[in-house]
Design a protein around this motif. Structure first.
Motif, short mmCIF file in Angstrom:
data_model
loop_
_atom_site.label_atom_id
_atom_site.label_comp_id
_atom_site.label_asym_id
_atom_site.label_seq_id
_atom_site.Cartn_x
_atom_site.Cartn_y
_atom_site.Cartn_z
N GLY A 62 36.86 36.18 108.73
CA GLY A 62 36.87 36.52 110.14
C GLY A 62 35.99 35.64 111.00
N VAL A 115 45.05 42.33 106.44
CA VAL A 115 44.24 41.20 106.04
C VAL A 115 44.25 41.14 104.51
CG1 VAL A 115 42.07 42.53 106.00
CG2 VAL A 115 41.99 40.05 106.32
N GLY A 160 42.02 34.49 107.87
CA GLY A 160 42.15 35.94 107.94
C GLY A 160 40.97 36.53 108.67
N ALA A 196 47.49 40.26 115.75
CA ALA A 196 46.15 39.82 115.39
C ALA A 196 45.48 39.22 116.62
CB ALA A 196 46.20 38.78 114.27
N ALA A 197 44.14 39.27 116.64
CA ALA A 197 43.35 38.65 117.70
C ALA A 197 42.92 37.27 117.20
CB ALA A 197 42.14 39.50 118.05
N ARG A 198 43.47 36.22 117.80
CA ARG A 198 43.29 34.86 117.32
C ARG A 198 42.47 34.05 118.31
NH1 ARG A 198 44.98 33.00 112.53
NH2 ARG A 198 46.44 31.42 113.26
N ALA A 211 43.18 42.50 113.00
CA ALA A 211 44.60 42.31 112.70
C ALA A 211 45.10 43.56 111.99
CB ALA A 211 44.81 41.08 111.83
N ILE A 251 45.93 37.89 121.73
CA ILE A 251 46.54 38.92 120.88
C ILE A 251 47.98 38.51 120.68
CG2 ILE A 251 46.93 41.37 120.55
CD1 ILE A 251 43.97 40.56 120.95
N GLN A 253 41.55 30.98 114.58
CA GLN A 253 40.93 31.84 113.57
C GLN A 253 41.09 33.29 113.99
OE1 GLN A 253 38.97 31.37 110.56
NE2 GLN A 253 39.10 33.59 110.55
N THR A 254 41.60 34.12 113.09
CA THR A 254 41.61 35.56 113.35
C THR A 254 40.19 36.09 113.21
OG1 THR A 254 43.86 35.77 112.48
CG2 THR A 254 42.58 37.79 112.70
#
Length: 349
Positions: A119, A131, A124, A3-5, A128, A14, A64-65
């Motif tokens: 998002g 989700v 979530g 996931a990109a957080r 990612a 990532i 936060q994703t």
């Protein structure tokens, strides 16, 4: 899963995180494509909205994703879900609302006093592999509509709502900015019978994309936009303007390009307050309107337009891998690309 957080300003990672599972009333989606939006750009380069306090509706905080424009395939449903089933190809309306405030009670949930968005300020997000979202947020894609287009429904809904706010059917219009929402405004205007559409854009690649789809393109660095519009309309001005650039000069050019009693709809995000000449509004009895996201029903109308071929994708969509998400944010901010879709690893297409 990957996931990109977002951890803070200019800090997107990532990374691996636990794969979510749906609870009662929830749907788990295997994400195929997720778009990078102007909102994501603001969240990354400026102060993220989830930085200091938990969101009052969802409790979301950093990290936060990211990703509120996405589409994929349902792989599991929680107890009590009837709206979707495993195997459904869906997009997601990311709005989360309280259902109790005066705006929600007036059927304006997209203007909720405690608004959150999957998002952005809700746990979530679509950048990612998987989700989990409330079942009420999912919309099945029409038969034959690619998942790639499904990931565009959210920004096209933003554009369609702005055009519907303008209330134009036929005549002429001006769009400032040819990013994704500007392109969507062009398509929505044409779907509403507005065939004569100016698009103002400094980026050559974005102007080329708009021209390919029937716009009269203007480079604000080369021509006086207001003079060109007035010359073409014989001094009358356009019937509506949709401001998608988020720049004070673009907003003022839009205002000065309008016919008497015409509206300008502001759909762009502004990083700071903007100054306008209010006397221009008063003397021509112009309407200055805001447009935020999309009320209930707009997603369905976008999907119908897409199924009818009115929101084409040729020449303005580019794909990148999840690993290049940070580069994609820079490309969108710097107008090197019109629209970036992130291909999620191993995604079903």
């Amino acid at each position: 899963m990957l996931a990109a957080r977002l951890y803070g300003t200019k800090d997107l990672r990532i990374e691996e995180m636990p794969e979510p599972e749906p609870g009662p009333g929830e749907v788990k989606i295997r994400v195929a494509y997720a778009g990078i939006c102007g909102t994501d750009v603001h969240e990354y380069f400026e102060t993220p909205r989830a930085t200091h306090e938990p969101n009052p509706l969802t409790g979301a905080t950093l990290p936060q994703t990211l990703g509120h424009e996405f589409a994929g395939t349902v792989v599991a449903c929680g107890e009590g879900v009837e709206r979707a089933a495993p195997g459904d190809r869906v997009c997601v309306r990311p709005i989360r609302s309280c259902g109790k405030c005066p705006r929600c009670r007036a059927s304006l949930d997209h203007l909720c006093a405690y608004l959150a968005a999957i998002g952005v300020t809700s746990p979530g997000g679509g950048l990612a592999e998987y989700v989990v979202v409330p079942a009420g947020s999912v919309h099945r894609l029409p038969e034959g509509l690619p998942l790639e287009q499904g990931a565009l429904v959210e920004p096209m809904a933003t554009a369609l709502n702005a055009v519907e706010r303008a209330g134009v059917h036929g005549g002429s219009a001006l769009v400032t900015g040819a990013g994704a929402v500007g392109m969507g405004a062009l398509f929505a205007l044409k779907a509403n019978g507005v065939d004569d559409v100016f698009v103002v854009e400094p980026s050559p690649s974005r102007r080329a994309a708009a021209e390919r789809h029937g716009a009269r393109v203007l480079d604000p660095g080369e021509v006086d936009v207001v003079e060109e519009v007035m010359r073409h309309t014989r001094g009358r001005g356009v019937d509506a303007a949709i401001e998608c650039a988020g720049r004070v000069d673009a907003l003022n050019a839009a205002i000065r390009s309008l016919a008497a009693r015409a509206p300008v709809v502001m759909v762009a995000l502004y990083s700071e307050p903007v100054a306008i000449d209010a006397s221009v509004l008063r003397l021509a009895e112009l309407a200055l309107l805001g447009s935020e996201a999309y009320p209930d029903g707009v997603f369905e109308r976008v999907l119908a337009h897409m199924a009818a071929g009115r929101f084409p994708t040729e020449g303005w969509i580019e794909h990148i891998p999840l690993a290049d998400a940070v580069a994609g944010l820079h490309d969108v901010r710097d107008a090197r690309r019109v629209k970036v879709l992130v291909d999620i690893p191993g995604c079903p297409t």
